[in-house]
Design an enzyme around this catalytic site. Structure first.
Site, mmCIF file in Angstrom:
data_model
loop_
_atom_site.group_PDB
_atom_site.id
_atom_site.type_symbol
_atom_site.label_atom_id
_atom_site.label_comp_id
_atom_site.label_asym_id
_atom_site.label_seq_id
_atom_site.Cartn_x
_atom_site.Cartn_y
_atom_site.Cartn_z
ATOM 1 N N TYR A 1 0.869 -1.188 0.000
ATOM 2 C CA TYR A 1 0.000 0.000 0.000
ATOM 3 C C TYR A 1 0.899 1.229 0.000
ATOM 4 C CZ TYR A 1 -3.595 3.331 1.397
ATOM 5 O OH TYR A 1 -4.446 4.403 1.445
ATOM 6 N N TYR B 1 -5.140 4.837 -7.815
ATOM 7 C CA TYR B 1 -5.438 4.693 -6.392
ATOM 8 C C TYR B 1 -6.815 4.087 -6.177
ATOM 9 C CZ TYR B 1 -5.990 5.513 -1.459
ATOM 10 O OH TYR B 1 -6.181 5.319 -0.111
#
Lengths: 136, 290
Positions: B185, B235
């Site tokens: 992440y 994203y």
């Protein structure tokens, strides 16, 4: 009342004593009567021991820069005229860490663990912000 | 839910019109509390505070982060779905980009995207009969230190990744040396560094050396964020890393496929991370080729 173009704190029952203290230039924090932990943000129980017995103390206003950043972008139009400016987390000698601004020096002069002291910014007749400057 | 028979297939999805609406900005700008009075907003500011403390504690900084931004961009340049597919990035491009919230420059920040991702979870037994070769969830770990950013003691690590990573590897019955690639992440470059550091891939402050020489890039010894990640593909929260891990193990990644064609090891185990708040929670998943 002055026109003030920046966001103001959303004062609630928990945080009212802190902001009321700022108004009279006192940095007030909750202290746990059970374990002695001085906490921020305010809460009804101690995050260390879960004790409920709490007193408000006045901090001396001295601390160190735990960490900081330099804003080169204004996410709110009220800060456009201030770029670049420093937002820091200051750790007070009494323990709590708070968000604040470092003023009274250039952005390049700020560093982690720099000794700082509170300086009061009466931004409106209703609101005073605790900011910090390097200890001379 | 799957084991108990309550459901047979679970779709996990994320979709957002973050570019064409103001919803992402609105969400980020309402995260804050009283710190807005001091001009502190959103995620960039708080992750920059974490990164600054890390610079002080173990001497990281842009010289480390540039390898992450540029390395991931090289993967994105192999991925036609990536928002930056046609835009290369050099170390100079990274260094010459404007400051947003110092110590973060523009390319330390993830993208904002319109789009979505989904994956389907079912039992290993059912998965065997499906059209695509399945991927096994071999290990899972979570750790959520959760404290407010201003009082957090984990900004420069160890974050939740340390304990979550250990738990996931233990469940998978493997060690870090068995990991062939990572999908981390990557809301910011620093998030990738601190997460890999907390997993133990390198010691605090040794990231600069570890990333040198293209470690995470095509041809590297530990490929990271092989779609371009959130920094250079798109994203979609935790769905960006995990769907890429799944696709790589299924062998569905085209030009960027891990294996001989990208000069990397054909993957058996891929480590994926998710992270929430300001380094306040971590989930680590080990995916394994079936």
């Amino acid at each position: 009342m002055t026109m003030y173009a920046k966001p103001i704190p959303k004062i609630n029952e928990d945080s009212r004593p802190f902001w009321g203290g700022c108004k009279v230039h006192e940095l007030r924090f909750q202290k746990c009567n059970q374990c002695g932990h001085v906490r921020w943000p305010p809460a009804i129980i101690c995050p260390e021991c879960h004790g409920k017995d709490t007193v408000w103390i006045t901090a001396a206003g001295h601390g160190r820069v735990y960490t900081y950043v330099v804003y080169h972008i204004a996410y709110h139009p009220g800060f456009k005229g201030e770029l670049p400016y420093v937002v820091a987390v200051v750790e007070l000698h009494e323990g709590p860490r708070i968000f604040t601004n470092i003023i009274g020096c250039s952005t390049e002069e700020v560093y982690c663990d720099m000794a700082v002291e509170v300086v009061w910014d009466d931004v409106t007749t209703e609101l005073t912000l605790p900011k910090f400057r390097p200890v001379k | 839910m799957l084991e108990s028979g309550f459901c047979k297939y679970v779709v996990i999805s994320y979709g957002h019109n973050a570019v064409s609406s103001d919803s992402m900005t609105t969400m980020l700008m309402t995260l804050g509390q009283d710190e807005e009075a001091f001009g502190h907003f959103g995620a960039t500011g708080s992750y920059a505070l974490a990164a600054q403390r890390a610079m002080y504690e173990f001497n990281t900084g842009p010289e480390t982060w540039k390898h992450i931004a540029v390395g991931q961009r090289k993967w994105a340049n192999l991925n036609p779905l990536a928002m930056t597919y046609n835009r290369t990035m050099s170390y100079d491009d990274y260094m010459n980009a404007r400051w947003l919230v110092e110590p973060f420059r523009l390319f330390d920040n993830c993208l904002v995207s319109d789009g979505g991702r989904a994956y389907i979870v079912t039992s290993a037994e059912r998965a065997r009969d499906l059209k695509h070769r399945p991927v096994i969830i071999a290990g899972l770990g979570q750790h959520n230190p959760a404290d407010f950013p201003q009082s957090a003691t984990f900004l420069a690590g160890p974050t939740g990744a340390q304990i979550a990573g250990e738990a996931a590897l233990r469940m998978a019955g493997i060690t870090r040396d068995d990991i062939d690639a990572c999908q981390i992440y990557d809301c910011f470059t620093y998030t990738v560094e601190i997460t890999l550091q907390d997993y133990g891939f390198f010691k605090p402050g040794e990231g600069t050396d570890w990333f040198q020489g293209g470690t995470i890039e095509p041809g590297g010894s530990m490929p990271v964020n092989t779609s371009g990640g959130q920094l250079s593909e798109a994203y979609f929260m935790g769905l960006t890393p995990i769907t890429e891990g799944v696709m790589q193990l299924m062998g569905r990644c085209g030009e960027r496929q891990l294996g001989p064609q990208t000069g990397t090891k054909a993957p058996e185990n891929i480590l994926c991370s998710d992270n929430g708040g300001i380094l306040q929670c971590n989930t680590t998943i080990i995916l394994r080729r079936a």
